[in-house]
Motif scaffolding. Structure first.
Motif, short mmCIF file in Angstrom:
data_model
loop_
_atom_site.label_atom_id
_atom_site.label_comp_id
_atom_site.label_asym_id
_atom_site.label_seq_id
_atom_site.Cartn_x
_atom_site.Cartn_y
_atom_site.Cartn_z
N ASN A 94 0.83 -1.21 0.00
CA ASN A 94 0.00 0.00 0.00
C ASN A 94 0.86 1.26 0.00
OD1 ASN A 94 -2.36 -1.43 -0.10
ND2 ASN A 94 -2.72 -1.37 2.11
N GLU A 95 1.96 1.21 0.77
CA GLU A 95 2.86 2.37 0.82
C GLU A 95 3.35 2.73 -0.59
OE1 GLU A 95 3.52 4.18 3.55
OE2 GLU A 95 4.76 5.55 2.35
N ARG A 96 3.66 1.71 -1.38
CA ARG A 96 4.19 1.96 -2.74
C ARG A 96 3.16 2.55 -3.68
NH1 ARG A 96 9.34 -1.22 -4.30
NH2 ARG A 96 10.13 -1.44 -2.19
N LYS A 97 1.88 2.43 -3.31
CA LYS A 97 0.85 2.98 -4.18
C LYS A 97 0.62 4.46 -3.90
CE LYS A 97 -1.18 -1.52 -4.69
NZ LYS A 97 -2.03 -2.49 -4.01
N LYS A 98 1.22 4.95 -2.81
CA LYS A 98 1.09 6.37 -2.51
C LYS A 98 1.89 7.18 -3.51
CE LYS A 98 0.42 5.77 2.45
NZ LYS A 98 1.13 5.82 3.75
N ARG A 99 1.51 8.46 -3.62
CA ARG A 99 2.22 9.29 -4.59
C ARG A 99 3.66 9.52 -4.15
NH1 ARG A 99 -0.34 14.61 -6.62
NH2 ARG A 99 -1.43 14.39 -4.63
N LYS A 100 3.88 9.68 -2.85
CA LYS A 100 5.24 9.85 -2.35
C LYS A 100 5.54 8.77 -1.32
CE LYS A 100 5.86 14.83 -2.94
NZ LYS A 100 6.10 16.10 -2.24
N PRO A 101 5.80 7.56 -1.79
CA PRO A 101 6.00 6.46 -0.82
C PRO A 101 7.24 6.68 0.04
CG PRO A 101 6.55 5.75 -3.05
CD PRO A 101 5.98 7.12 -3.18
N ASN A 102 7.13 6.29 1.29
CA ASN A 102 8.27 6.32 2.20
C ASN A 102 8.90 4.92 2.21
OD1 ASN A 102 10.10 6.40 4.25
ND2 ASN A 102 8.58 6.67 5.88
N LEU A 103 10.00 4.77 1.50
CA LEU A 103 10.58 3.43 1.33
C LEU A 103 11.86 3.24 2.12
CD1 LEU A 103 9.92 3.21 -2.48
CD2 LEU A 103 8.65 2.06 -0.69
N SER A 104 12.15 4.19 3.01
CA SER A 104 13.36 4.03 3.81
C SER A 104 13.06 3.09 4.97
CB SER A 104 13.78 5.39 4.36
OG SER A 104 12.73 5.89 5.17
N GLY A 105 13.97 2.94 5.86
CA GLY A 105 13.71 2.17 7.08
C GLY A 105 14.31 0.79 7.04
N GLU A 106 14.61 0.30 8.25
CA GLU A 106 15.20 -1.02 8.41
C GLU A 106 14.15 -2.11 8.21
OE1 GLU A 106 18.60 -1.78 9.34
OE2 GLU A 106 18.60 0.19 8.40
N MET B 114 15.21 1.82 -2.88
CA MET B 114 14.18 2.56 -3.62
C MET B 114 13.84 1.82 -4.92
SD MET B 114 14.36 6.61 -3.47
CE MET B 114 16.09 6.85 -3.87
N PRO B 115 12.57 1.87 -5.34
CA PRO B 115 12.21 1.17 -6.58
C PRO B 115 12.86 1.89 -7.77
CG PRO B 115 10.35 2.46 -5.78
CD PRO B 115 11.46 2.64 -4.79
N GLN B 116 13.39 1.08 -8.70
CA GLN B 116 14.01 1.70 -9.88
C GLN B 116 12.93 2.18 -10.82
OE1 GLN B 116 15.93 -2.14 -10.01
NE2 GLN B 116 17.72 -1.11 -10.83
N LYS B 117 13.24 3.19 -11.58
CA LYS B 117 12.31 3.63 -12.61
C LYS B 117 12.29 2.55 -13.68
CE LYS B 117 11.02 7.75 -14.69
NZ LYS B 117 11.40 7.72 -16.08
N LYS B 118 11.12 2.30 -14.27
CA LYS B 118 11.00 1.29 -15.33
C LYS B 118 11.79 1.74 -16.55
CE LYS B 118 8.56 -2.38 -14.76
NZ LYS B 118 7.67 -2.30 -13.61
N VAL B 119 12.58 0.83 -17.10
CA VAL B 119 13.32 1.11 -18.34
C VAL B 119 12.37 0.92 -19.52
CG1 VAL B 119 15.23 0.39 -19.79
CG2 VAL B 119 15.47 0.35 -17.30
N THR B 120 12.22 1.95 -20.37
CA THR B 120 11.29 1.88 -21.48
C THR B 120 12.05 1.69 -22.80
OG1 THR B 120 11.40 4.25 -21.88
CG2 THR B 120 9.77 3.50 -20.28
N PHE B 121 11.29 1.42 -23.87
CA PHE B 121 11.89 1.31 -25.21
C PHE B 121 12.63 2.60 -25.56
CE2 PHE B 121 9.39 -2.28 -27.49
CZ PHE B 121 9.70 -3.13 -26.45
#
Lengths: 346, 346
Positions: A312-324, B1-8
């Motif tokens: 769900n966090e990743r679906k946010k516009r500004k996901p918080n992906l830091s943290g242990e 952090m999620p990588q940006k998708k590589v496009t054509f």
């Protein structure tokens, strides 16, 4: 015969609405009057319209897929964990792509690469094949269960507590010596806690003990032969002493128990036995066997909760992906059955 | 952090080729020179390009997904069938969406509707919840296993043959009376064959027999209580006679055996016991128990072969979709273990 796919065009023609109106029904139904919504809903039934999720996924990026990697389904522990995870469909709606690795590293990697190509939203990993550092590099939410977990979120049984519970119960049943039988578990695996819990409890209670760590084989027949040798060894070594035997799992405990029953026709009073896992075999054994139960329903629930929160966090516009990585432990439950009954004091 | 998708686009910029060239690389690589293919292949590695299968599915209609509906994973039979089906990934490349129905009809229907919306290519159904006529109406390739299968393709064990094998073995061990213990299986279910095989063999051998069909409950504890009552009843009724007991599955056989062992310390000579399924419990029991084994690997293989053939047929430009459902039966295998040993003749 397969039906032709019903398209927006077909629905538009059938209802005399424009294709735009049909599209609005699917994407923003409240922009239509209730009456028009009902007309279209009825048309979908009449035409036997099937929603095309694939198109929807491509638009939203939400596949609603979770990958599950188990080592095998032969061991009851894995099939029961899987059973509990699959049951979360009703609560969360996620669909599960399941893979049984059977310790083939190449195929497991290939499968995971395929899952990633399918844009799965997350993964639950029970197999030990791929190091947690590599799993973390996939950059999708992952929860591991009962395996090495330095770089991933995880849910594990409190194995140390389980070891303490089992050993303390044996101690209370007036044993002269306590024995733990296990394989040589690496310290990085949560199950190592069972060994540590046994050792610490024996030392604390100041009771003689023996730790038997050996290769017990990979099949039931190998287990049986190895454990019958161990049983014979202990029988000779501790003759006349009351032996409290803590075995690493219920399959081992059942083999040990059956050996004694075949020899004596019943469980001799100088033996106390406890296993681990609360597998069906522990209650279905010829004498219902004491064991330490893992709360598999809670483990599965907790794994899904952590995973869903991250997805769900990743679906946010500004996901918080830091943290242990988060590591949760679930308390085990002691089952005091007939193989640890205290006999009448003489 | 999620990588940006590589496009054509990214690949085109990186290689200085046009987007059309990149697209040709994916759809018709041989239209490019070997050198240009290599340049693009290297760029994919450098950029860490991940194939987007979802887009590919939308173009081709081939999801490579198969749905599997099992009643539960608690019974070893279902988890072992699932294990074998999942193992076919290496051979066929299909990915499996797994659902454990737990007899909730509404949720099972909802799940199947979702699978259909995801354009799964086929389905393997082991749950008994939804009639085969309804399954057939989904208009996708379906194979059912060990359930009512009038309108669907199916793979089943030859249960009648299994019943004959078990009963014949008991007959050969010098029994005075043969008993079959089962629940009241409807005739439409393949497992009914076990009862018919028992009856026909007893009549043919002209040996006294008793058929005990009763509700034995749905949990292990209920099974245990019901079967201990049955064991007590038989013990009293056929006193002094050698009883050959054929139980509908290995869990029942184990309960029956354990009851006798607890009573007598060993298996009395006036009892012969055989179960069905070759579940782990049959070899892990206090006395390794005779049983009729289902060839689960062959059942899973055959189910996948029928399904793959039908899925491939649908990919042809003019698929031939007529024809009656295919029903395959797999021969069971007899395991003659220690509960059916012929004692020395007096």
């Amino acid at each position: 015969m397969p039906q032709k796919k019903v398209t927006f065009d077909d629905i538009a023609k059938y209802t005399n609405f424009s294709k735009t109106t049909i599209s609005r029904y699917f994407n923003n139904p409240d922009s239509l009057t209730l009456k028009n919504q009902e007309i279209i809903a009825q048309a979908l039934i009449d035409l036997d319209y099937k929603e095309n999720k694939v198109a929807k996924i491509l638009a939203s990026g939400k596949t609603e897929f979770i990958g599950i990697i188990v080592p095998n389904l032969y061991l009851h522990y894995y099939s029961e964990i899987l059973n509990q995870i699959l049951a979360s469909y009703e609560r969360f709606g996620y669909k599960f792509l399941v893979f049984a690795g059977n310790a083939n590293e190449t195929v497991e990697r290939q499968y995971i690469q395929e899952l990633l190509a399918y844009n799965i939203e997350g993964m639950i990993v029970l197999s030990h094949t791929i190091p947690s550092r590599e799993l973390a590099s996939y950059n999708i939410p992952i929860v591991t269960i009962e395996r090495e977990d330095q770089y991933t979120c995880s849910v594990n049984t409190d194995n140390y507590m389980g070891g303490v519970q089992a050993t303390s119960l044996l101690y209370k049943t007036n044993c002269d010596v306590l024995v733990h039988i296990n394989v040589n578990v690496p310290e990085s695996i949560p199950a190592y806690g069972r060994i540590q819990g046994f050792l610490d409890t024996c030392k604390e209670c100041n009771i003689p003990y023996e730790l038997l760590l050996k290769d017990l084989g990979n099949t039931y027949e190998e287990n049986r032969k190895a454990l019958e040798k161990v049983a014979h060894y202990l029988d000779c070594k501790y003759i006349g002493k009351r032996k409290g035997i803590f075995l690493a799992n219920d399959t081992y405990a059942n083999i040990f128990l059956n050996y004694l029953i075949r020899l004596h026709g019943s469980l001799p009073d100088d033996y106390r036995i406890i296993g681990f896992d609360n597998s069906p075999i522990s209650s279905e054994a010829v004498i219902p066997t004491s064991t330490v139960g893992q709360q598999i329903d809670k483990i599965a629930d907790m794994a899904m909760e952590i995973l869903v929160a991250q997805m769900n966090e990743r679906k946010k516009r500004k996901p918080n992906l830091s943290g242990e990585p988060i590591h949760k432990v679930i308390t085990p439950v002691l089952f005091n059955r007939k193989t640890t009954c205290v006999s009448e004091t003489v």
